[in-house]
Design a protein around this motif. Structure first.
Motif, PDB file in Angstrom:
ATOM      1  N   SER A 170      -1.059  -3.510   4.374  1.00  0.00           N
ATOM      2  CA  SER A 170      -1.697  -2.196   4.338  1.00  0.00           C
ATOM      3  C   SER A 170      -2.605  -1.975   3.123  1.00  0.00           C
ATOM      4  O   SER A 170      -3.631  -1.310   3.243  1.00  0.00           O
ATOM      5  CB  SER A 170      -0.654  -1.094   4.423  1.00  0.00           C
ATOM      6  OG  SER A 170       0.283  -1.223   3.386  1.00  0.00           O
ATOM      7  N   VAL A 171      -2.262  -2.543   1.983  1.00  0.00           N
ATOM      8  CA  VAL A 171      -3.128  -2.362   0.799  1.00  0.00           C
ATOM      9  C   VAL A 171      -4.459  -3.072   1.019  1.00  0.00           C
ATOM     10  O   VAL A 171      -5.530  -2.505   0.760  1.00  0.00           O
ATOM     11  CB  VAL A 171      -2.427  -2.851  -0.483  1.00  0.00           C
ATOM     12  CG1 VAL A 171      -3.382  -2.831  -1.661  1.00  0.00           C
ATOM     13  CG2 VAL A 171      -1.202  -1.983  -0.789  1.00  0.00           C
ATOM     14  N   GLY A 184      -2.319   8.447   2.572  1.00  0.00           N
ATOM     15  CA  GLY A 184      -1.211   8.063   3.434  1.00  0.00           C
ATOM     16  C   GLY A 184      -0.455   6.869   2.890  1.00  0.00           C
ATOM     17  O   GLY A 184       0.778   6.842   2.880  1.00  0.00           O
ATOM     18  N   LEU A 185      -1.201   5.894   2.424  1.00  0.00           N
ATOM     19  CA  LEU A 185      -0.576   4.700   1.854  1.00  0.00           C
ATOM     20  C   LEU A 185       0.180   5.042   0.579  1.00  0.00           C
ATOM     21  O   LEU A 185       1.308   4.581   0.363  1.00  0.00           O
ATOM     22  CB  LEU A 185      -1.649   3.642   1.582  1.00  0.00           C
ATOM     23  CG  LEU A 185      -1.184   2.292   1.097  1.00  0.00           C
ATOM     24  CD1 LEU A 185      -0.178   1.675   2.059  1.00  0.00           C
ATOM     25  CD2 LEU A 185      -2.375   1.359   0.923  1.00  0.00           C
ATOM     26  N   TRP A 186      -0.403   5.874  -0.267  1.00  0.00           N
ATOM     27  CA  TRP A 186       0.234   6.259  -1.533  1.00  0.00           C
ATOM     28  C   TRP A 186       1.544   6.992  -1.281  1.00  0.00           C
ATOM     29  O   TRP A 186       2.541   6.752  -1.965  1.00  0.00           O
ATOM     30  CB  TRP A 186      -0.732   7.124  -2.346  1.00  0.00           C
ATOM     31  CG  TRP A 186      -0.270   7.422  -3.725  1.00  0.00           C
ATOM     32  CD1 TRP A 186      -0.441   6.660  -4.844  1.00  0.00           C
ATOM     33  CD2 TRP A 186       0.462   8.584  -4.151  1.00  0.00           C
ATOM     34  NE1 TRP A 186       0.128   7.271  -5.925  1.00  0.00           N
ATOM     35  CE2 TRP A 186       0.697   8.458  -5.528  1.00  0.00           C
ATOM     36  CE3 TRP A 186       0.927   9.710  -3.488  1.00  0.00           C
ATOM     37  CZ2 TRP A 186       1.364   9.410  -6.263  1.00  0.00           C
ATOM     38  CZ3 TRP A 186       1.602  10.666  -4.219  1.00  0.00           C
ATOM     39  CH2 TRP A 186       1.812  10.510  -5.590  1.00  0.00           C
ATOM     40  N   LEU A 187       1.558   7.871  -0.294  1.00  0.00           N
ATOM     41  CA  LEU A 187       2.765   8.643  -0.006  1.00  0.00           C
ATOM     42  C   LEU A 187       3.901   7.785   0.541  1.00  0.00           C
ATOM     43  O   LEU A 187       5.065   8.083   0.333  1.00  0.00           O
ATOM     44  CB  LEU A 187       2.458   9.755   0.998  1.00  0.00           C
ATOM     45  CG  LEU A 187       1.705  10.955   0.439  1.00  0.00           C
ATOM     46  CD1 LEU A 187       1.212  11.847   1.569  1.00  0.00           C
ATOM     47  CD2 LEU A 187       2.571  11.730  -0.537  1.00  0.00           C
ATOM     48  N   LYS A 247       5.656   1.253  -4.411  1.00  0.00           N
ATOM     49  CA  LYS A 247       5.011   0.318  -5.346  1.00  0.00           C
ATOM     50  C   LYS A 247       3.609   0.807  -5.712  1.00  0.00           C
ATOM     51  O   LYS A 247       3.202   0.722  -6.871  1.00  0.00           O
ATOM     52  CB  LYS A 247       4.942  -1.084  -4.748  1.00  0.00           C
ATOM     53  CG  LYS A 247       6.278  -1.759  -4.660  1.00  0.00           C
ATOM     54  CD  LYS A 247       6.139  -3.148  -4.067  1.00  0.00           C
ATOM     55  CE  LYS A 247       7.505  -3.775  -3.893  1.00  0.00           C
ATOM     56  NZ  LYS A 247       7.421  -5.082  -3.238  1.00  0.00           N
ATOM     57  N   LEU A 248       2.888   1.317  -4.732  1.00  0.00           N
ATOM     58  CA  LEU A 248       1.559   1.857  -5.002  1.00  0.00           C
ATOM     59  C   LEU A 248       1.659   3.113  -5.857  1.00  0.00           C
ATOM     60  O   LEU A 248       0.857   3.312  -6.770  1.00  0.00           O
ATOM     61  CB  LEU A 248       0.822   2.153  -3.694  1.00  0.00           C
ATOM     62  CG  LEU A 248      -0.627   2.585  -3.824  1.00  0.00           C
ATOM     63  CD1 LEU A 248      -1.462   1.521  -4.519  1.00  0.00           C
ATOM     64  CD2 LEU A 248      -1.207   2.905  -2.461  1.00  0.00           C
ATOM     65  N   LEU A 307      -0.227   3.614  -9.312  1.00  0.00           N
ATOM     66  CA  LEU A 307      -1.194   4.710  -9.442  1.00  0.00           C
ATOM     67  C   LEU A 307      -0.460   6.048  -9.484  1.00  0.00           C
ATOM     68  O   LEU A 307      -0.524   6.842  -8.552  1.00  0.00           O
ATOM     69  CB  LEU A 307      -2.155   4.698  -8.249  1.00  0.00           C
ATOM     70  CG  LEU A 307      -2.986   3.449  -8.040  1.00  0.00           C
ATOM     71  CD1 LEU A 307      -3.701   3.505  -6.695  1.00  0.00           C
ATOM     72  CD2 LEU A 307      -3.982   3.270  -9.163  1.00  0.00           C
ATOM     73  N   PRO A 308       0.236   6.325 -10.587  1.00  0.00           N
ATOM     74  CA  PRO A 308       1.033   7.556 -10.625  1.00  0.00           C
ATOM     75  C   PRO A 308       0.171   8.790 -10.898  1.00  0.00           C
ATOM     76  O   PRO A 308      -0.852   8.716 -11.555  1.00  0.00           O
ATOM     77  CB  PRO A 308       1.980   7.307 -11.793  1.00  0.00           C
ATOM     78  CG  PRO A 308       1.198   6.418 -12.699  1.00  0.00           C
ATOM     79  CD  PRO A 308       0.362   5.537 -11.801  1.00  0.00           C
TER      80      PRO A 308
END
Length: 132
Positions: free
Chosen positions: A71-72, A112-115, A119-120, A124-125
């Motif tokens: 996905s990344v 969507g990927l961040w949520l 690990k992402l 990327l906090p």
């Protein structure tokens, strides 16, 4: 806290599915080489013999994005794909909606990927500002 984490993952998957379905709906006419899609692309300066390749590149990027293990990479590919689409619309003096739609879908893909990917999120906090 567990409930908050679970709802983030669910929201992330919902956004991911929405982005993927939007992309598939948007790419389907290109993959079919529908006459109206070929004509619309011609209006953007894109030759008819490239429309199918664009559809295939978008489909591949979307499928890679939809699979959890890749996905990344898929989000990176979608960002490039959608950025190219936004540039084409800017180049031909497209409307703000045409440009913004592509940018918004790219941002939604990463959101969507961040949520849904812890690990992402750690890479990327979001940081809250603290007042001293």
């Amino acid at each position: 806290m567990e409930s908050r984490f679970k709802s983030s993952v669910v929201a992330g998957w919902a956004i991911t599915i929405a982005v993927s379905l939007f992309m598939l709906r948007d790419l389907f006419p290109d993959l079919q080489q529908a006459s109206w899609a070929v004509k619309a692309n011609a209006g953007l300066g894109i030759p008819a013999n490239v429309v199918l390749l664009i559809g295939m590149a978008g489909l591949l990027s979307t499928l890679i994005y939809a699979l959890p293990r890749t996905s990344v990479l898929g989000a990176i590919l979608l960002t490039g794909f959608l950025g190219g689409a936004a540039f084409v619309h800017i180049r031909v003096n497209g409307s703000l909606w045409d440009v913004g739609e592509n940018l918004l879908i790219g941002v939604a893909a990463w959101a969507g990927l961040w949520l849904r990917d812890d690990k992402l999120r750690s890479l990327l906090p979001f940081r809250r500002s603290t007042i001293d």
